[in-house]
Design an enzyme around this catalytic site. Structure first.
Site, PDB file in Angstrom:
ATOM      1  N   HIS A  33      31.596 -31.076  46.419  1.00 40.39           N
ATOM      2  CA  HIS A  33      32.332 -30.302  47.424  1.00 40.39           C
ATOM      3  C   HIS A  33      33.848 -30.501  47.344  1.00 40.39           C
ATOM      4  O   HIS A  33      34.595 -29.508  47.346  1.00 40.39           O
ATOM      5  CB  HIS A  33      31.789 -30.602  48.826  1.00 40.39           C
ATOM      6  CG  HIS A  33      30.403 -30.070  49.038  1.00 40.39           C
ATOM      7  ND1 HIS A  33      29.763 -30.072  50.241  1.00 40.39           N
ATOM      8  CD2 HIS A  33      29.537 -29.495  48.155  1.00 40.39           C
ATOM      9  CE1 HIS A  33      28.558 -29.528  50.111  1.00 40.39           C
ATOM     10  NE2 HIS A  33      28.405 -29.188  48.847  1.00 40.39           N
ATOM     11  N   ASP A  74      24.042 -24.422  44.561  1.00 37.85           N
ATOM     12  CA  ASP A  74      24.987 -25.269  45.291  1.00 37.85           C
ATOM     13  C   ASP A  74      26.348 -25.206  44.606  1.00 37.85           C
ATOM     14  O   ASP A  74      26.572 -24.376  43.715  1.00 37.85           O
ATOM     15  CB  ASP A  74      24.461 -26.712  45.459  1.00 37.85           C
ATOM     16  CG  ASP A  74      24.342 -27.469  44.144  1.00 37.85           C
ATOM     17  OD1 ASP A  74      24.940 -27.047  43.134  1.00 37.85           O
ATOM     18  OD2 ASP A  74      23.646 -28.503  44.131  1.00 37.85           O
TER      19      ASP A  74
HETATM   20  O1  T3D Z   1      22.400 -34.085  43.461  1.00 36.12           O
HETATM   21  C1  T3D Z   1      22.931 -33.127  42.973  1.00 36.12           C
HETATM   22  O2  T3D Z   1      23.930 -33.330  42.345  1.00 36.12           O
HETATM   23  C2  T3D Z   1      22.350 -31.745  43.085  1.00 36.12           C
HETATM   24  C3  T3D Z   1      23.096 -30.798  42.222  1.00 36.12           C
HETATM   25  C4  T3D Z   1      22.459 -29.966  41.388  1.00 36.12           C
HETATM   26  C5  T3D Z   1      23.256 -29.044  40.579  1.00 36.12           C
HETATM   27  C6  T3D Z   1      22.612 -28.478  39.337  1.00 36.12           C
HETATM   28  O3  T3D Z   1      23.357 -28.153  38.477  1.00 36.12           O
HETATM   29  S1  T3D Z   1      20.917 -28.319  39.232  1.00 36.12           S
HETATM   30  C7  T3D Z   1      20.710 -27.488  37.671  1.00 36.12           C
HETATM   31  C8  T3D Z   1      20.842 -28.430  36.498  1.00 36.12           C
HETATM   32  N1  T3D Z   1      20.862 -27.722  35.221  1.00 36.12           N
HETATM   33  C9  T3D Z   1      19.776 -27.222  34.675  1.00 36.12           C
HETATM   34  O4  T3D Z   1      18.692 -27.252  35.203  1.00 36.12           O
HETATM   35  C10 T3D Z   1      19.936 -26.626  33.281  1.00 36.12           C
HETATM   36  C11 T3D Z   1      19.157 -27.452  32.287  1.00 36.12           C
HETATM   37  N2  T3D Z   1      19.392 -26.987  30.904  1.00 36.12           N
HETATM   38  C12 T3D Z   1      18.813 -25.906  30.429  1.00 36.12           C
HETATM   39  O5  T3D Z   1      18.066 -25.195  31.072  1.00 36.12           O
HETATM   40  C13 T3D Z   1      19.105 -25.595  28.997  1.00 36.12           C
HETATM   41  O6  T3D Z   1      19.543 -26.757  28.349  1.00 36.12           O
HETATM   42  C14 T3D Z   1      20.185 -24.509  28.836  1.00 36.12           C
HETATM   43  C15 T3D Z   1      19.581 -23.170  29.259  1.00 36.12           C
HETATM   44  C16 T3D Z   1      21.434 -24.812  29.632  1.00 36.12           C
HETATM   45  C17 T3D Z   1      20.577 -24.401  27.334  1.00 36.12           C
HETATM   46  O7  T3D Z   1      19.433 -24.248  26.550  1.00 36.12           O
HETATM   47  P1  T3D Z   1      19.504 -24.483  24.961  1.00 36.12           P
HETATM   48  O8  T3D Z   1      18.149 -24.148  24.428  1.00 36.12           O
HETATM   49  O9  T3D Z   1      20.659 -23.774  24.409  1.00 36.12           O
HETATM   50  O10 T3D Z   1      19.820 -26.046  24.754  1.00 36.12           O
HETATM   51  P2  T3D Z   1      18.815 -27.271  24.960  1.00 36.12           P
HETATM   52  O11 T3D Z   1      18.142 -27.589  23.687  1.00 36.12           O
HETATM   53  O12 T3D Z   1      17.953 -27.080  26.137  1.00 36.12           O
HETATM   54  O13 T3D Z   1      19.865 -28.438  25.334  1.00 36.12           O
HETATM   55  C18 T3D Z   1      20.610 -29.123  24.337  1.00 36.12           C
HETATM   56  C19 T3D Z   1      20.630 -30.594  24.708  1.00 36.12           C
HETATM   57  O14 T3D Z   1      21.312 -30.738  25.973  1.00 36.12           O
HETATM   58  C20 T3D Z   1      19.214 -31.136  24.930  1.00 36.12           C
HETATM   59  O15 T3D Z   1      19.231 -32.481  24.536  1.00 36.12           O
HETATM   60  P3  T3D Z   1      18.463 -32.944  23.145  1.00 36.12           P
HETATM   61  O16 T3D Z   1      17.049 -32.441  23.252  1.00 36.12           O
HETATM   62  O17 T3D Z   1      19.236 -32.238  22.058  1.00 36.12           O
HETATM   63  O18 T3D Z   1      18.614 -34.429  23.142  1.00 36.12           O
HETATM   64  C21 T3D Z   1      19.036 -31.062  26.415  1.00 36.12           C
HETATM   65  O19 T3D Z   1      18.124 -32.001  26.928  1.00 36.12           O
HETATM   66  C22 T3D Z   1      20.442 -31.399  26.892  1.00 36.12           C
HETATM   67  N3  T3D Z   1      20.705 -30.845  28.237  1.00 36.12           N
HETATM   68  C23 T3D Z   1      20.873 -29.553  28.551  1.00 36.12           C
HETATM   69  N4  T3D Z   1      21.095 -29.431  29.856  1.00 36.12           N
HETATM   70  C24 T3D Z   1      21.069 -30.659  30.371  1.00 36.12           C
HETATM   71  C25 T3D Z   1      20.834 -31.579  29.343  1.00 36.12           C
HETATM   72  N5  T3D Z   1      20.730 -32.892  29.560  1.00 36.12           N
HETATM   73  C26 T3D Z   1      20.890 -33.315  30.828  1.00 36.12           C
HETATM   74  N6  T3D Z   1      21.138 -32.493  31.856  1.00 36.12           N
HETATM   75  C27 T3D Z   1      21.241 -31.163  31.693  1.00 36.12           C
HETATM   76  N7  T3D Z   1      21.524 -30.389  32.712  1.00 36.12           N
END
Ligand code: T3D
Length: 259
Positions: A86, A141
């Protein structure tokens, strides 16, 4: 100021804040959130900085909250939002300097919130956007419920929030989520050209324009006219205004000093 997960550079009055956790597509840890909060403060305080660019290193802009943190039981989400997100979103939105999101890749969850909290968005071809929150059973959020309907309209914002659908750069442009889309190779050039143009503008007027538009977006016509009047009185009293009028008649380009 030494940052751990962020790069902070200033050149030609433009500060660039680069999220620097490329291996996670710049997921937001507490360390990165703290860095980002400090960097926005630094840009706010630095009189040499007139424009702020937010971008990400690697192939992602920002993938939102680091999901590893959700594995840690007993998280105080309210405290976390109050402590990190925030103040950051308020500071970005209230910063009296133009902010540009230079969107180099995917922007998801709170990463998309950061992008929409900036004043202007320039996206590279290949950039993607998702209100990913719902995909992990959460709700938007970090300002997304405020900025997104204002940018793309209520119905589209609701669809994005309820489905977590990923939209590509073309849809983002069509929906007016972003101001421009450019080839990846041109992203920096186009963004810095705009940033330098803004940096050469009248800083005090630009700060007021930002406040004025934000005010107008959530007030009625009468209130907005009054607000415009207040700001116009202030703008008309600046040296920058007087000098720019003189420069006009002298057929010279104006030089704005922020006074
Ligand atoms: O308490 C609070 O703070 C509440 C607040 C919440 C706020 C939020 O933001 S909640 C939402 C959090 N974000 C997500 O849920 C998105 C998660 N990520 C994805 O869905 C996908 O990664 C993407 C769509 C963004 C991208 O997909 P893609 O296929 O291009 O990449 P990938 O293979 O999924 O990701 C690449 C790497 O980044 C992978 O790691 P690895 O397997 O190569 O070791 C993946 O795990 C990592 N990564 C991506 N997003 C996140 C992440 N690691 C940690 N946190 C992430 N959000």
């Amino acid at each position: 100021m030494a940052y751990q997960s962020l790069q902070y550079t200033v050149e030609e009055q433009v500060a660039t804040l680069t999220l620097n956790r490329p291996e996670t597509l710049n997921a937001l840890t507490d360390e990165l959130l703290a860095d980002l909060g400090e960097a926005v403060k630094q840009a706010e305080r630095d009189r040499d900085v007139r424009v702020v660019i937010l971008t990400g290193r690697g192939r992602g802009f920002c993938s939102g909250q680091d999901l590893k943190s959700f594995g840690e039981g007993g998280r105080d989400i309210a405290g976390h939002l109050d402590r990190y997100y925030h103040p950051l979103i308020r500071r970005l939105a209230n910063l009296e300097k133009p902010t540009i999101a230079m969107i180099n890749g995917v922007a998801a969850g709170a990463g998309m919130s950061l992008a929409v909290a900036c004043d202007i968005r320039i996206a590279a071809e290949g950039a993607r956007f998702s209100q990913a929150f719902v995909r992990i059973g959460l709700v938007p959020d970090s300002g997304s419920s405020y900025f997104l309907p204002r940018l793309i309209g209520y119905s589209r914002a609701l669809e994005m929030a309820m489905t977590g659908m990923m939209i590509d750069h073309q849809t983002a442009l069509e929906w007016r989520l972003v101001n421009r889309v450019v080839p990846q190779a041109n992203l920096e050039r186009v963004t810095y050209e705009l940033a330098r143009e803004l940096a050469s503008g009248p800083p005090l007027a630009l700060g007021m324009i930002k406040r004025q538009m934000a005010y107008g977006a959530s007030h009625n016509l009468n209130d907005s006219l009054e607000r415009e009047k207040d700001f116009q009185v202030q703008a008309a009293q600046t040296e920058d205004h007087r000098n720019a009028v003189e420069a006009f008649f002298a057929k010279k380009p104006p030089a704005f000093e922020g006074r």
